[in-house]
Design a protein around this motif. Structure first.
Motif, PDB file in Angstrom:
ATOM      1  N   LEU A  94       0.832  -1.203   0.000  1.00 38.79           N
ATOM      2  CA  LEU A  94       0.000   0.000   0.000  1.00 38.79           C
ATOM      3  C   LEU A  94       0.869   1.256   0.000  1.00 38.79           C
ATOM      4  CD1 LEU A  94      -2.859  -1.009   2.487  1.00 38.79           C
ATOM      5  CD2 LEU A  94      -2.866  -1.044  -0.012  1.00 38.79           C
ATOM      6  N   ALA A  95       1.959   1.234   0.754  1.00 35.42           N
ATOM      7  CA  ALA A  95       2.886   2.362   0.753  1.00 35.42           C
ATOM      8  C   ALA A  95       3.541   2.512  -0.617  1.00 35.42           C
ATOM      9  CB  ALA A  95       3.957   2.160   1.825  1.00 35.42           C
ATOM     10  N   GLN A  96       3.888   1.395  -1.207  1.00 33.09           N
ATOM     11  CA  GLN A  96       4.503   1.414  -2.541  1.00 33.09           C
ATOM     12  C   GLN A  96       3.550   2.020  -3.566  1.00 33.09           C
ATOM     13  OE1 GLN A  96       5.752  -2.474  -3.818  1.00 33.09           O
ATOM     14  NE2 GLN A  96       7.236  -1.656  -5.266  1.00 33.09           N
ATOM     15  N   SER A  97       2.275   1.682  -3.477  1.00 33.83           N
ATOM     16  CA  SER A  97       1.279   2.220  -4.396  1.00 33.83           C
ATOM     17  C   SER A  97       1.146   3.733  -4.245  1.00 33.83           C
ATOM     18  CB  SER A  97      -0.070   1.545  -4.146  1.00 33.83           C
ATOM     19  OG  SER A  97      -1.067   2.080  -4.996  1.00 33.83           O
ATOM     20  N   ILE A  98       1.138   4.209  -3.014  1.00 32.87           N
ATOM     21  CA  ILE A  98       1.048   5.655  -2.773  1.00 32.87           C
ATOM     22  C   ILE A  98       2.279   6.366  -3.320  1.00 32.87           C
ATOM     23  CG2 ILE A  98       1.108   7.423  -0.960  1.00 32.87           C
ATOM     24  CD1 ILE A  98      -0.705   5.563   0.696  1.00 32.87           C
ATOM     25  N   PHE A  99       3.454   5.790  -3.084  1.00 34.62           N
ATOM     26  CA  PHE A  99       4.690   6.393  -3.575  1.00 34.62           C
ATOM     27  C   PHE A  99       4.678   6.484  -5.103  1.00 34.62           C
ATOM     28  CE2 PHE A  99       9.120   5.915  -5.054  1.00 34.62           C
ATOM     29  CZ  PHE A  99       9.682   7.048  -4.470  1.00 34.62           C
ATOM     30  N   GLU A 100       4.250   5.429  -5.735  1.00 36.14           N
ATOM     31  CA  GLU A 100       4.238   5.432  -7.200  1.00 36.14           C
ATOM     32  C   GLU A 100       3.194   6.408  -7.754  1.00 36.14           C
ATOM     33  OE1 GLU A 100       3.976   1.300  -8.191  1.00 36.14           O
ATOM     34  OE2 GLU A 100       6.044   0.899  -7.550  1.00 36.14           O
ATOM     35  N   ASP A 101       2.120   6.635  -7.002  1.00 35.17           N
ATOM     36  CA  ASP A 101       1.163   7.677  -7.386  1.00 35.17           C
ATOM     37  C   ASP A 101       1.819   9.053  -7.314  1.00 35.17           C
ATOM     38  OD1 ASP A 101      -0.862   5.874  -7.853  1.00 35.17           O
ATOM     39  OD2 ASP A 101      -1.855   6.178  -5.919  1.00 35.17           O
ATOM     40  N   TRP A 102       2.641   9.253  -6.293  1.00 34.25           N
ATOM     41  CA  TRP A 102       3.369  10.532  -6.186  1.00 34.25           C
ATOM     42  C   TRP A 102       4.324  10.712  -7.363  1.00 34.25           C
ATOM     43  CZ3 TRP A 102       4.850   9.527  -0.403  1.00 34.25           C
ATOM     44  CH2 TRP A 102       3.780   9.890   0.422  1.00 34.25           C
ATOM     45  N   ILE A 103       4.979   9.635  -7.751  1.00 35.08           N
ATOM     46  CA  ILE A 103       5.899   9.706  -8.894  1.00 35.08           C
ATOM     47  C   ILE A 103       5.135  10.098 -10.155  1.00 35.08           C
ATOM     48  CG2 ILE A 103       7.401   8.359 -10.409  1.00 35.08           C
ATOM     49  CD1 ILE A 103       8.742   9.002  -7.791  1.00 35.08           C
ATOM     50  N   GLN A 104       3.961   9.506 -10.345  1.00 34.69           N
ATOM     51  CA  GLN A 104       3.143   9.849 -11.512  1.00 34.69           C
ATOM     52  C   GLN A 104       2.703  11.312 -11.462  1.00 34.69           C
ATOM     53  OE1 GLN A 104       2.200   7.993 -14.267  1.00 34.69           O
ATOM     54  NE2 GLN A 104       3.648   6.447 -13.550  1.00 34.69           N
ATOM     55  N   LYS A 105       2.399  11.794 -10.275  1.00 31.99           N
ATOM     56  CA  LYS A 105       1.872  13.146 -10.107  1.00 31.99           C
ATOM     57  C   LYS A 105       2.949  14.208 -10.206  1.00 31.99           C
ATOM     58  CE  LYS A 105      -1.029  15.803  -6.883  1.00 31.99           C
ATOM     59  NZ  LYS A 105      -1.815  15.707  -5.612  1.00 31.99           N
ATOM     60  N   TYR A 106       4.096  13.983  -9.548  1.00 32.92           N
ATOM     61  CA  TYR A 106       5.131  15.014  -9.451  1.00 32.92           C
ATOM     62  C   TYR A 106       6.355  14.741 -10.313  1.00 32.92           C
ATOM     63  CZ  TYR A 106       2.440  16.318  -5.287  1.00 32.92           C
ATOM     64  OH  TYR A 106       1.428  16.684  -4.427  1.00 32.92           O
ATOM     65  N   GLY A 107       6.527  13.495 -10.763  1.00 34.06           N
ATOM     66  CA  GLY A 107       7.732  13.137 -11.506  1.00 34.06           C
ATOM     67  C   GLY A 107       8.839  12.718 -10.559  1.00 34.06           C
ATOM     68  N   VAL A 108       9.812  11.990 -11.096  1.00 35.98           N
ATOM     69  CA  VAL A 108      10.924  11.494 -10.268  1.00 35.98           C
ATOM     70  C   VAL A 108      11.682  12.641  -9.622  1.00 35.98           C
ATOM     71  CG1 VAL A 108      13.112  10.232 -10.311  1.00 35.98           C
ATOM     72  CG2 VAL A 108      11.152   9.368 -11.600  1.00 35.98           C
ATOM     73  N   ASP A 109      11.796  13.756 -10.307  1.00 34.76           N
ATOM     74  CA  ASP A 109      12.537  14.897  -9.776  1.00 34.76           C
ATOM     75  C   ASP A 109      11.621  15.941  -9.143  1.00 34.76           C
ATOM     76  OD1 ASP A 109      14.974  13.846 -10.740  1.00 34.76           O
ATOM     77  OD2 ASP A 109      14.543  14.644 -12.743  1.00 34.76           O
TER      78      ASP A 109
END
Length: 222
Positions: A94-109
């Motif tokens: 579940l934490a991994q899913s949230i993190f990957e949503d952040w990556i999609q939203k904000y980008g790796v950088d």
């Protein structure tokens, strides 16, 4: 009847407000502040971070978040908390899913770090960081309640707070002996604690300075 609580701060209702109890553990707000302080040296000026919390409504989730927010506001106001999310359950996926949503939203950088509230959450973030080629040289991951410093040793996690089980058990046993003997006045209680009769058990900050002392192998050898 005398009751001793360990590790999890009790939630005392009106029906149990007269309960004769003591608690041995950490202050949740102090834990959050300690994590913010541990992360701070690795965060650049104007850093942006995201925070992942334990399930919404839990006292430990609220306390740890408040402590972290208050510390940054007082000591590093340049650090921006972009987003705060809560897991439905304390599971790595579940934490991994949230993190990957952040990556999609904000980008790796798009953000510079993540603060977590449990080792399970940290595990999920670590797995995603490895898949993205991120490590503690370009992304600051700070967690709470590590079982070891292995993720720091391998260069993925930047810092973590270690809850020493031996110290906690020793403190709790001493507290309970005083309760049985009726000598709780001899215990050192924490001022301004969220509950009465609070015996503090501090957490240990793990980072590059002491990483070798807390690896799985080092802890197993103790």
């Amino acid at each position: 009847m005398k009751v001793g609580f360990v590790n999890i701060v009790p939630q005392i209702s009106d029906s149990s407000k007269d309960l004769d109890f003591c608690y041995a553990g950490s202050s949740e707000e102090a834990i959050g502040a300690q994590l913010a302080e541990a992360m701070s040296p690795g965060l650049k000026d104007g850093a942006k971070i995201c925070v992942i919390c334990l399930p919404y409504g839990q006292d430990n989730a609220a306390g740890r978040l408040k402590g972290l927010q208050d510390w940054f506001a007082a000591n590093r106001p340049d650090v921006e908390i972009l987003e705060v999310n809560y897991v439905e359950r304390n599971e790595a996926t579940l934490a991994q899913s949230i993190f990957e949503d952040w990556i999609q939203k904000y980008g790796v950088d798009g953000f510079d770090g993540v603060a977590t509230q449990s080792s399970m959450q940290t595990q999920g973030i670590v797995e995603s960081m490895k898949a993205l080629g991120l490590n503690n040289t370009n992304f600051i991951l700070g967690g709470i309640s590590a079982s070891s410093s292995d993720w720091i040793k391998e260069g993925t996690e930047y810092c973590d707070l270690y809850q020493d089980p031996d110290l906690e058990a020793t403190t709790a046993l001493d507290m309970m002996r005083h309760m049985v003997d009726g000598t709780t006045n001899e215990l050192e209680f924490l001022d301004g604690a969220p509950t009465k009769n609070f015996v503090n058990v501090p957490m240990t900050t793990l980072n590059a300075d002491n990483v070798d002392e807390y690896t799985s192998d080092a802890l197993a050898a103790k």
